[in-house]
Write a protein that holds these residues in place. Structure first.
Motif: not given
Length: 312
Positions: A162, A268, A305
Motif C-alpha cells: 500500500y 493499493e 485505499i
C-alpha cells in the motif's frame, strides 16, 4: 485439429494479417495459411473473411477463437505442471507495469529477481491500466502490476503493498500546513498527470472532483512527475506523488513534501494475472521478490485505499 493450428488461428486473429502472424509464429506464410485452410476444411467453415482488409473473423470464427484460447491455455497448463514437478522456473514471461509504478518499483526488484531466477526471460512492458486489462484478457501479458482494486471478474489480484499519496507544496502554497486533509485541496491549484493515468483518478477521488473549474487560470496535464515537480517549483501549482517516488527527490525538493493526516489516502498496488493461473510458479517468484524489497521501504499502517477508477 492440432494445438499448432489453433495457435496459428489465434495469431491471425490478433494481428489481422497472415504475413505478420507467420513471422510471430516463426513459420513461413504459406505454411501458416495451409494449416489454417486445412482446419477450415476439416470444420467445413470459414474462420476468416479474407476479402476484408484487414482480415476479419467470421461470426463462427469469433466463437472458434474464444474456444481456441481456452484450449491453448489448458495445453499450456500441462507444460506448467511438468515444469513445476521438475522444479524448473524459466522461460519467457511478459509483465506489464503502469507508468506511475514502473520508474520506482522496477529498479528496486529487477536486479534481485534476474539474479535469483536467471532462467526466466522477463519481458517488461509499460502500459496504462486499461491496456493492461485488455492485454491480460487477450493473453498478450502473463501478469501485470497496477493500482487496484480493478474488480475484473476474469483476473486475480494479489496485493503487494500500500503506497500513500504525498503532497508536493512549494512555499507559496504551503502556508502553515503541517499535514494535509481533503479540505485543504483546491482542485484548480493541482497539476495532474494526463488522462489515462489511474493516479490522476485517485487524486480526483480524494478531492471528490471529476472536472476542473471553468475559470481556472490555465489547464496543464503531463505524462511525468518530473514535469509536474518542475512546474510546481516555478510557483504554478501543487501536485501529488506516490510515496516511493518521494524517496528519490533531492534534499531541496524533499522540503516541499507534506504528508496527509491519518488515515493516509493510499493506493493499493497488486500483482494481477488471469484466473487460469498459467505460469503461477513465476508469478509466486515475482510476488516473493517484490514483497521482500518493498516491505522495508513502506511501513504505513493507518491508511485509506483510494480507488484507481473515478467514483461518484
Amino acid at each position: 485439429m492440432t494445438i499448432t493450428q489453433l495457435n496459428y488461428v489465434l495469431a491471425v486473429a490478433e494481428f489481422q494479417n497472415f504475413t505478420i502472424a507467420a513471422e510471430k509464429c516463426f513459420v513461413t506464410q504459406p505454411t501458416l495459411s495451409m494449416q489454417i485452410q486445412k482446419l477450415e476444411e476439416e470444420l467445413e467453415v470459414k474462420i476468416f473473411d479474407r476479402n476484408k482488409k484487414p482480415i476479419q473473423l467470421t461470426e463462427v470464427g469469433k466463437r472458434i477463437v474464444e474456444q481456441a484460447k481456452s484450449i491453448v491455455n489448458e495445453a499450456d497448463r500441462i507444460k506448467d505442471i511438468v515444469e513445476q514437478q521438475k522444479g524448473f522456473i524459466g522461460g519467457d514471461f511478459k509483465i506489464g507495469i503502469i507508468p506511475t509504478i514502473m520508474p520506482t518499483l522496477l529498479p528496486m526488484f529487477l536486479k534481485n529477481f534476474i539474479k535469483k531466477y536467471p532462467k526466466i526471460n522477463l519481458i517488461v512492458e509499460e502500459h496504462t491500466t486499461d491496456e493492461i486489462i485488455n492485454r491480460l484478457k487477450k493473453g498478450q501479458l502473463d501478469a501485470a502490476i497496477a493500482a487496484t482494486p480493478l474488480k475484473e471478474s476474469d483476473l486475480k489480484e494479489i496485493v503487494l503493498y500500500y503506497e500513500p499519496f504525498v503532497g508536493y507544496f512549494p512555499a507559496d502554497y504551503r502556508k502553515d500546513l503541517v499535514q494535509l486533509s481533503a479540505n485543504d485541496l483546491n482542485i484548480n491549484d493541482i497539476l495532474l498527470l494526463q488522462d489515462g493515468h489511474c493516479f490522476t483518478n485517485g487524486i480526483l477521488n480524494i478531492c471528490k472532483a471529476s472536472k476542473l473549474d471553468a475559470f481556472r487560470r490555465f489547464e496543464l496535464t503531463s505524462g511525468s512527475f518530473e514535469t509536474l515537480i518542475g512546474l510546481a517549483n516555478e510557483g504554478l501549482g501543487v501536485t501529488f506523488l506516490p510515496y516511493l517516488h518521494t524517496l528519490n527527490l533531492n534534499e531541496k525538493d524533499q522540503k516541499n513534501l507534506i504528508e496527509f493526516e491519518n488515515p493516509k489516502p493510499s493506493r493499493e498496488v497488486s500483482l494481477i494475472f488471469p484466473k487460469n493461473e498459467l505460469k503461477i510458479h513465476i508469478i509466486d517468484a515475482l510476488r516473493t521478490t517484490i514483497s521482500g524489497v518493498v516491505k522495508g521501504a513502506i511501513t504505513f499502517q493507518d491508511i485509506e485505499i483510494i480507488s484507481p477508477k473515478i467514483t461518484a
